[in-house]
Design a protein around this motif. Structure first.
Motif, PDB file in Angstrom:
ATOM      1  N   LEU A  99       0.843  -1.187   0.000  1.00 30.82           N
ATOM      2  CA  LEU A  99       0.000   0.000   0.000  1.00 30.82           C
ATOM      3  C   LEU A  99       0.884   1.245   0.000  1.00 30.82           C
ATOM      4  O   LEU A  99       1.979   1.236   0.587  1.00 30.82           O
ATOM      5  N   PRO A 100       0.446   2.334  -0.642  1.00 33.88           N
ATOM      6  CA  PRO A 100       1.289   3.536  -0.730  1.00 33.88           C
ATOM      7  C   PRO A 100       1.735   4.068   0.622  1.00 33.88           C
ATOM      8  O   PRO A 100       2.814   4.636   0.747  1.00 33.88           O
ATOM      9  N   SER A 101       0.894   3.887   1.648  1.00 33.70           N
ATOM     10  CA  SER A 101       1.213   4.413   2.978  1.00 33.70           C
ATOM     11  C   SER A 101       2.048   3.450   3.819  1.00 33.70           C
ATOM     12  O   SER A 101       2.451   3.784   4.923  1.00 33.70           O
ATOM     13  N   SER A 102       2.314   2.257   3.280  1.00 36.20           N
ATOM     14  CA  SER A 102       3.027   1.253   4.071  1.00 36.20           C
ATOM     15  C   SER A 102       4.506   1.611   4.209  1.00 36.20           C
ATOM     16  O   SER A 102       5.170   1.941   3.215  1.00 36.20           O
ATOM     17  N   PRO A 103       5.060   1.530   5.420  1.00 38.65           N
ATOM     18  CA  PRO A 103       6.500   1.786   5.598  1.00 38.65           C
ATOM     19  C   PRO A 103       7.349   0.731   4.887  1.00 38.65           C
ATOM     20  O   PRO A 103       8.522   0.974   4.589  1.00 38.65           O
ATOM     21  N   GLU A 104       6.740  -0.431   4.603  1.00 37.42           N
ATOM     22  CA  GLU A 104       7.489  -1.502   3.946  1.00 37.42           C
ATOM     23  C   GLU A 104       7.802  -1.175   2.480  1.00 37.42           C
ATOM     24  O   GLU A 104       8.688  -1.777   1.893  1.00 37.42           O
ATOM     25  N   LEU A 105       7.063  -0.217   1.891  1.00 33.59           N
ATOM     26  CA  LEU A 105       7.329   0.152   0.505  1.00 33.59           C
ATOM     27  C   LEU A 105       8.739   0.705   0.363  1.00 33.59           C
ATOM     28  O   LEU A 105       9.459   0.396  -0.595  1.00 33.59           O
ATOM     29  N   SER A 106       9.163   1.513   1.330  1.00 34.87           N
ATOM     30  CA  SER A 106      10.513   2.076   1.281  1.00 34.87           C
ATOM     31  C   SER A 106      11.568   0.975   1.382  1.00 34.87           C
ATOM     32  O   SER A 106      12.638   1.066   0.765  1.00 34.87           O
ATOM     33  N   VAL A 107      11.256  -0.093   2.131  1.00 26.43           N
ATOM     34  CA  VAL A 107      12.193  -1.215   2.263  1.00 26.43           C
ATOM     35  C   VAL A 107      12.350  -1.930   0.917  1.00 26.43           C
ATOM     36  O   VAL A 107      13.456  -2.327   0.537  1.00 26.43           O
ATOM     37  N   CYS A 108      11.245  -2.071   0.179  1.00 23.74           N
ATOM     38  CA  CYS A 108      11.308  -2.698  -1.152  1.00 23.74           C
ATOM     39  C   CYS A 108      12.244  -1.915  -2.072  1.00 23.74           C
ATOM     40  O   CYS A 108      13.076  -2.502  -2.780  1.00 23.74           O
ATOM     41  N   PHE A 109      12.097  -0.586  -2.057  1.00 21.35           N
ATOM     42  CA  PHE A 109      12.955   0.248  -2.910  1.00 21.35           C
ATOM     43  C   PHE A 109      14.413   0.175  -2.466  1.00 21.35           C
ATOM     44  O   PHE A 109      15.327   0.112  -3.301  1.00 21.35           O
ATOM     45  N   ALA A 110      14.651   0.195  -1.163  1.00 26.19           N
ATOM     46  CA  ALA A 110      16.027   0.133  -0.659  1.00 26.19           C
ATOM     47  C   ALA A 110      16.677  -1.203  -1.008  1.00 26.19           C
ATOM     48  O   ALA A 110      17.834  -1.253  -1.454  1.00 26.19           O
ATOM     49  N   GLU A 127      18.013   6.386  -8.211  1.00 26.05           N
ATOM     50  CA  GLU A 127      16.570   6.689  -8.249  1.00 26.05           C
ATOM     51  C   GLU A 127      15.827   5.912  -7.166  1.00 26.05           C
ATOM     52  O   GLU A 127      14.937   6.444  -6.496  1.00 26.05           O
ATOM     53  N   ASP A 128      16.201   4.641  -6.983  1.00 29.50           N
ATOM     54  CA  ASP A 128      15.539   3.827  -5.958  1.00 29.50           C
ATOM     55  C   ASP A 128      15.879   4.305  -4.552  1.00 29.50           C
ATOM     56  O   ASP A 128      15.035   4.250  -3.648  1.00 29.50           O
ATOM     57  N   ILE A 129      17.098   4.768  -4.352  1.00 32.47           N
ATOM     58  CA  ILE A 129      17.478   5.305  -3.034  1.00 32.47           C
ATOM     59  C   ILE A 129      16.631   6.541  -2.726  1.00 32.47           C
ATOM     60  O   ILE A 129      16.135   6.713  -1.599  1.00 32.47           O
ATOM     61  N   ALA A 130      16.444   7.394  -3.746  1.00 33.08           N
ATOM     62  CA  ALA A 130      15.605   8.583  -3.561  1.00 33.08           C
ATOM     63  C   ALA A 130      14.162   8.181  -3.242  1.00 33.08           C
ATOM     64  O   ALA A 130      13.508   8.798  -2.391  1.00 33.08           O
ATOM     65  N   ARG A 131      13.669   7.123  -3.906  1.00 35.81           N
ATOM     66  CA  ARG A 131      12.308   6.647  -3.622  1.00 35.81           C
ATOM     67  C   ARG A 131      12.213   6.126  -2.190  1.00 35.81           C
ATOM     68  O   ARG A 131      11.225   6.370  -1.488  1.00 35.81           O
ATOM     69  N   ALA A 132      13.232   5.390  -1.754  1.00 30.25           N
ATOM     70  CA  ALA A 132      13.234   4.854  -0.384  1.00 30.25           C
ATOM     71  C   ALA A 132      13.186   5.991   0.633  1.00 30.25           C
ATOM     72  O   ALA A 132      12.420   5.948   1.605  1.00 30.25           O
ATOM     73  N   GLU A 133      13.980   7.033   0.377  1.00 40.39           N
ATOM     74  CA  GLU A 133      14.004   8.186   1.299  1.00 40.39           C
ATOM     75  C   GLU A 133      12.651   8.899   1.317  1.00 40.39           C
ATOM     76  O   GLU A 133      12.133   9.250   2.384  1.00 40.39           O
ATOM     77  N   SER A 134      12.071   9.105   0.133  1.00 37.70           N
ATOM     78  CA  SER A 134      10.817   9.860   0.067  1.00 37.70           C
ATOM     79  C   SER A 134       9.647   9.092   0.677  1.00 37.70           C
ATOM     80  O   SER A 134       8.642   9.682   1.052  1.00 37.70           O
ATOM     81  N   HIS A 135       9.771   7.760   0.758  1.00 37.91           N
ATOM     82  CA  HIS A 135       8.697   6.942   1.340  1.00 37.91           C
ATOM     83  C   HIS A 135       8.966   6.599   2.799  1.00 37.91           C
ATOM     84  O   HIS A 135       8.356   5.690   3.354  1.00 37.91           O
ATOM     85  N   TYR A 137      12.013   5.791   4.623  1.00 35.59           N
ATOM     86  CA  TYR A 137      12.895   4.690   5.034  1.00 35.59           C
ATOM     87  C   TYR A 137      13.383   4.938   6.461  1.00 35.59           C
ATOM     88  O   TYR A 137      13.770   6.057   6.809  1.00 35.59           O
ATOM     89  N   PRO A 138      13.385   3.920   7.323  1.00 35.27           N
ATOM     90  CA  PRO A 138      13.712   4.111   8.746  1.00 35.27           C
ATOM     91  C   PRO A 138      15.087   4.752   8.967  1.00 35.27           C
ATOM     92  O   PRO A 138      16.065   4.370   8.310  1.00 35.27           O
ATOM     93  N   ASP A 139      15.156   5.715   9.889  1.00 35.22           N
ATOM     94  CA  ASP A 139      16.396   6.433  10.159  1.00 35.22           C
ATOM     95  C   ASP A 139      17.524   5.501  10.577  1.00 35.22           C
ATOM     96  O   ASP A 139      18.686   5.713  10.227  1.00 35.22           O
ATOM     97  N   ARG A 140      17.181   4.458  11.343  1.00 36.67           N
ATOM     98  CA  ARG A 140      18.229   3.574  11.855  1.00 36.67           C
ATOM     99  C   ARG A 140      18.914   2.791  10.727  1.00 36.67           C
ATOM    100  O   ARG A 140      20.046   2.325  10.880  1.00 36.67           O
ATOM    101  N   LEU A 141      18.204   2.628   9.580  1.00 40.49           N
ATOM    102  CA  LEU A 141      18.769   1.886   8.450  1.00 40.49           C
ATOM    103  C   LEU A 141      19.330   2.801   7.362  1.00 40.49           C
ATOM    104  O   LEU A 141      19.989   2.334   6.430  1.00 40.49           O
ATOM    105  N   LEU A 142      19.053   4.093   7.499  1.00 39.57           N
ATOM    106  CA  LEU A 142      19.379   5.039   6.430  1.00 39.57           C
ATOM    107  C   LEU A 142      20.875   5.167   6.139  1.00 39.57           C
ATOM    108  O   LEU A 142      21.261   5.277   4.970  1.00 39.57           O
ATOM    109  N   PRO A 143      21.776   5.139   7.150  1.00 38.55           N
ATOM    110  CA  PRO A 143      23.204   5.313   6.840  1.00 38.55           C
ATOM    111  C   PRO A 143      23.734   4.324   5.805  1.00 38.55           C
ATOM    112  O   PRO A 143      24.514   4.701   4.919  1.00 38.55           O
ATOM    113  N   LYS A 144      23.320   3.081   5.903  1.00 34.88           N
ATOM    114  CA  LYS A 144      23.802   2.066   4.955  1.00 34.88           C
ATOM    115  C   LYS A 144      23.374   2.407   3.525  1.00 34.88           C
ATOM    116  O   LYS A 144      24.157   2.276   2.569  1.00 34.88           O
ATOM    117  N   VAL A 145      22.136   2.882   3.369  1.00 37.47           N
ATOM    118  CA  VAL A 145      21.631   3.245   2.044  1.00 37.47           C
ATOM    119  C   VAL A 145      22.340   4.488   1.515  1.00 37.47           C
ATOM    120  O   VAL A 145      22.667   4.578   0.329  1.00 37.47           O
TER     121      VAL A 145
END
Length: 795
Positions: A99-110, A127-135, A137-145
């Motif tokens: 679903l567009p509002s699901s936090p898991e969508l950002s995980v798919c892109f990442a 492009e996918d990293i930008a999509r993950a950020e815009s949706h 993506y959890p802060d704790r996982l963001l440094p790796k991306v």
């Protein structure tokens, strides 16, 4: 699947059989307008809704979080096995179900960005990293991306941006949490900083600029009267051939005759979208066209942008997704399962009227009612009332032409393609009527009528009247339904398959084996002007949703331009061709058919795809019983027994190819060689299957790097292809392209260069100088010519 699923066809057949004979007669003779009017009165909304509802549950089109989780986990599993391409596809499927509002969508892109990084697709990874950020993506996982982002920018030579990304990462690395994770991130950060410093202080020497491949300029002067057509063509009409295109000057092979963008196209989904009735849901990991190509522009997909409302539609970019939504998908989105159930023709019909807009559809439908009044005139009925020769003034009176006499790729031209209403069976028309009304009813009950009628929804605008439970369509939707019914009937004769050369087999060898695959169904109103011949004088190629027509042989001035609708003289006997062409409601009288219908004349296919005597290998003659032509032998055998042997042989070849896909090359070779021995005992040496086996052996040897063996077998295949299709056929071009790849990889330089030249000459005629295959051939040639002179002299 062009037509509705079998269960719906059977339901419609039962409904038709249950009608009173007088009603069936009335419907059989009715115009499209009356068919819809009478048909709507016969509908049983509860029955149709129940049956369709059950069938639609088998189609995968809605958002399913459980499916998203399954595909994401499967992607993770394949990523762990370093199958990054397959993993990226599965992450795309997971994203389409979130679903567009699901936090898991950002995980798919990442996750998909990680797979793309390993594939070396750095721009798409960003492009996918930008999509993950815009949706979110959890802060704790963001440094790796973000470290991955910096590494992509570094690989692309964008050092300042890479340094900026690292600065952001430094502020994002948490001070708490796992010590090991923190140390790993800091170590990676330090390594990337060093790499950036090294690249900036010691820049790589600029690579020598390689001259761009010279692309041949194509002869082109656009026609004033026919949009997208060459000035070397003219539009004619007569009572026998209807509308058709004729050469107005001498035309050379390879000359560009037509460039046309499809008025409408719909991707063919593939078989994986319809499940069998089952109490247990099984998510399918097979890849279909719906996963591989953009649903709007048909570009190949690597990292798809999912529709926010359904799991089916996927796009190459956010722009394509937005344009599709505005033009048609906001009406189609909630109907995904229904459209998959009712088939591609119904989907094309709906999208056609959505793209045209209600005002234009209404104008054309109302105009057709005036024309219906003249249908008792048999002469006018041959093509169209306005097409009687006496009314012709240049092209001005030809249906589809505008008031200025121009034939454009427009809705007017689409609408005026022949529906052959009186030639379709009454049962088929009834099925099509039920289907389009079911779509319009669903639109009405879903509150989408305003979208379909191009009305802006606002508080001030009157809301459309919803007639939910009565089964009655609004007058406006009846107009749309009538146009859709016309288009579904038109498609049987005027649908154009958009094809693409798609890799077959595992796709991991040095030699790429490609075959044409049907990608989409479309309306091309100008291309539809071309009449059929079993021996055509043009070739059609596609790039996305655009078709290009080129002359495949010299065409003298005054000769008609002929397209092949599928049945070709080099692939089918005349009886098979005539049977297949019956769907177009004409009897083919092209030169090839006329020649082969003469007594004692056999087709090219009959002569070359024939059996031989199992005893002495001489040719055999006869119908049901085949007798050896060698008088000294006098063996006879039934055609049925040899046909059964042929079927068994084809099954063995399939098993050999399965062994090849399972990377069991030695076993595949052994089985194919055994098949060859068997085939020689009852098939003629020129039988196409003999060539196919040589082709398969070449493919297996190529996977083992045995280039000389591969080339030897492919050359034998080419000899057979040339005898069947001719020395300048597109089939010969594709085979020579494969041979060029084998000779290139085997370092047979002189043979490779001469083969490349032959392949270029043929493929540039059929596919144009800018086709992918031509570019690959030119790259191979450039690479070979850049070899040191000493190597060139030795080869």
């Amino acid at each position: 699947m062009e037509l509705p699923v079998e269960e719906w066809r059977l339901y419609a057949a039962r409904r038709w059989a249950a009608l009173e004979p007088a009603v069936r007669e009335q419907l059989a003779a009715a115009s499209l307008h009356d068919t819809l009017r009478l048909g709507c009165g016969l509908l049983r909304p509860e029955a149709e809704t129940a049956d369709l509802g059950r069938l639609c549950r088998r189609a995968q089109a809605g958002k399913e979080p459980a499916a998203a989780r399954f595909y994401r986990e499967e992607g993770n599993r394949l990523f762990g096995r370093r199958r990054y391409g397959a993993a990226a596809r599965l992450y795309s499927q997971a994203a389409s179900h979130e679903l567009p509002s699901s936090p898991e969508l950002s995980v798919c892109f990442a996750n998909r960005s990680a797979a793309l990084f390993h594939l070396g697709r750095f721009e798409v990874c960003l492009e996918d990293i930008a999509r993950a950020e815009s949706h979110g993506y959890p802060d704790r996982l963001l440094p790796k991306v973000l470290l991955r982002k910096a590494e992509c920018l570094l690989c692309l030579g964008r050092f300042q941006e890479a340094a900026g990304a690292l600065s952001v990462v430094e502020n994002k690395i948490p001070t708490g949490g796992s010590v090991t994770t923190r140390e790993t991130l800091l170590k990676k950060l330090s390594q990337l900083k060093i790499k950036i410093h090294e690249k900036e202080s010691c820049p790589e020497p600029p690579r020598e600029a390689r001259d761009e491949i010279q692309r041949k300029s194509e002869i082109w002067e656009e026609n004033d009267s026919i949009s997208g057509a060459s000035s070397s063509l003219t539009l004619n009409f007569d009572m026998e051939r209807g509308r058709h295109l004729v050469a107005s000057q001498d035309i050379l092979p390879g000359q560009n005759l037509l460039k046309e963008e499809a008025f409408v196209s719909v991707l063919c989904p593939g078989e994986g979208f319809l499940l069998q009735d089952s109490s247990e849901t099984v998510w399918d990991t097979r890849v279909t066209n719906a996963d591989l190509y953009c649903h709007r522009c048909l570009r190949e997909l690597l990292a798809s942008v999912p529709c926010h409302g359904c799991s089916y539609a996927k796009y190459c970019s956010q722009n394509c997704a937005d344009v599709a939504w505005e033009q048609y998908h906001r009406a189609e989105c909630s109907l995904g399962a229904l459209l998959l159930t009712l088939g591609v023709f119904c989907h094309v019909a709906l999208r056609t009227v959505l793209l045209a807009g209600f005002a234009e559809v209404s104008r054309m439908v109302e105009g057709s009612h005036d024309d219906d009044k003249d249908l008792h005139n048999l002469e006018a009925r041959c093509e169209h009332p306005s097409e009687a020769p006496a009314t012709r003034n240049g092209t001005r009176g030809i249906p589809g032409c505008n008031d200025s006499g121009q034939y454009q790729s427009s809705y007017q031209a689409v609408f005026n393609l022949l529906p052959h209403t009186e030639k379709h069976s009454p049962e088929h028309k009834f099925l099509c009527m039920l289907s389009v009304v079911a779509i319009c009813k669903e639109l009405q009950e879903a509150g989408l009528e305003a979208v379909v009628l191009n009305q802006e929804l606002s508080e001030k605008s009157p809301k459309p009247k919803i007639l939910e439970k009565t089964g009655e369509l609004s007058p406006e939707l009846k107009i749309m339904a009538e146009a859709m019914l016309r288009h579904v009937l038109q498609l049987q004769c005027n649908a154009q398959a958009i094809t693409v050369m798609q890799e077959s087999g595992s796709g991991d060898g040095a030699v790429v084996n490609k075959k044409p695959v049907r990608l989409a169904t479309a309306f091309f109103p100008v291309l539809s002007l071309l009449n059929h011949s079993c021996c055509p004088n043009i070739s059609v190629s596609f790039s996305g949703t655009a078709a290009t027509v080129r002359a495949s042989q010299p065409i003298p001035s005054g000769q008609e331009i002929f397209h092949c609708y599928g049945p070709h003289r080099s692939r089918m006997r005349v009886t098979e061709r005539q049977q297949l062409l019956s769907q177009y409601f004409f009897e083919c009288r092209c030169q090839a058919c006329c020649d082969e219908l003469e007594p004692d004349v056999k087709s090219v296919v009959s002569l070359r795809n024939s059996f031989c005597c199992p005893s002495c290998w001489a040719s055999v003659q006869g119908e049901d019983t085949l007798c050896c032509s060698n008088e000294a032998c006098a063996v006879s055998v039934s055609r049925e027994s040899l046909a059964h042997r042929l079927w068994d042989l084809q099954q063995q070849i399939k098993k050999a190819l399965e062994l090849l896909r399972d990377r069991k090359a030695d076993q595949a070779i052994k089985m194919l060689l055994k098949c060859q021995v068997d085939a020689r005992s009852f098939l003629s040496p020129e039988h196409l299957l003999m060539g196919e086996m040589e082709d398969h052996l070449a493919q297996v040897y190529a996977t083992q790097g045995k280039w000389q063996d591969a080339a030897r077998h492919l050359e034998r295949s080419i000899e057979i292809v040339e005898k069947h299709h001719g020395p300048s056929s597109v089939e010969m071009g594709h085979e020579l392209f494969k041979l060029a790849q084998i000779l290139f990889n085997g370092f047979a330089v002189s043979e490779a260069l001469s083969t490349i030249q032959r392949a270029e000459e043929i493929l540039s005629v059929h596919c144009g100088p800018q086709s992918t295959q031509i570019q690959e051939l030119q790259e191979m040639k450039t690479c070979l010519l850049e070899l040191p002179r000493s190597i060139l002299q030795r080869t």
